[in-house]
Enzyme design. Structure first.
Site: not given
Ligand code: IMP
Ligand code: MG
Length: 192
Positions: A52, A108, A111, A139, A160, A167
């Site tokens: 990402g 990237d 979340d 986010k 999303f 991706d």
């Molecule tokens: P977290 O561990 O939930 O903070 O997620 C982080 C990872 O989830 C990022 O490195 C992204 O690869 C993926 N991700 C989270 N939200 C999105 C989105 O809206 N689009 C695409 N990938 C996302």
């Molecule tokens: Mg990803």
């Protein structure tokens, strides 16, 4: 005469554009100077979470004037879905030694916070001089683990998004902007 603006064909799969190519470029120039200011003339060991963060990292490191060592770490928290699988999996760890180094971890998007908190934990075990984090997108409303990045490109709503490295099922990473994927193209349509 040829049209002066040729839209990437994948634009048709977007509901809306959240961040344009121009705003990404402008924001990265500023992030580069912010990062450089935070580190003085220290060398930075940049750790990019792939796939990402590939595009963001490639552009950001060129906007940072400091000496840089670059490494990548491969993590996956999603399959062919827009829904998190829960625990992020580590597929490929660090190659460089980060002991006593200033590490800048790049992702990237922030979340739920699970990925970055896990990776920061892994890096901390190797006794770096410091660890800071930089994400292109944040986010905030989706956090499940308390985590804030040191450098953030853009705050975005709970949608999303794809493009500029992000991706859906490995597609759309090459879109030059960041946009919301049309709900009917998401499977399952969790984020509609
Ligand atoms: P977290 O561990 O939930 O903070 O997620 C982080 C990872 O989830 C990022 O490195 C992204 O690869 C993926 N991700 C989270 N939200 C999105 C989105 O809206 N689009 C695409 N990938 C996302
Ligand atoms: Mg990803």
């Amino acid at each position: 005469m040829a049209n002066s603006v040729t839209l990437h064909p994948a634009h048709a799969d977007l509901d809306s554009i959240l961040v344009t190519e121009e705003s990404i470029k402008r924001r990265i120039r500023k992030l580069g100077t912010d990062v450089a200011a935070a580190y003085g003339d220290e060398e930075i060991t940049v750790v990019s979470i792939i796939n990402g963060a590939i595009l963001f990292t490639a552009d950001l490191v060129r906007a940072i004037a400091n000496p840089i060592r670059l490494d990548c770490i491969r993590i996956s928290s999603y399959r062919n879905e827009t829904k998190s699988l829960g625990k992020p999996q580590l597929f490929h760890s660090l190659t460089l030694d980060v002991a006593n180094r200033h590490v800048l971890l790049i992702d990237d998007i922030l979340d739920t916070g699970k990925t970055l908190s896990m990776v920061v934990g892994l890096i901390q075990k190797q006794s770096p001089a410091s660890v800071k984090t930089c994400v292109l997108l944040d986010k905030k409303g989706r956090r499940e683990v308390a985590f804030e990045a040191d450098f953030v490109g853009f705050q975005i709503p709970d949608k999303f998004v794809v493009g500029y490295g992000l991706d859906f099922a490995e597609r759309y990473r090459n879109l030059p902007c960041i946009g919301v994927l049309k709900p009917h193209l998401q499977n399952p349509p969790e984020w509609a």
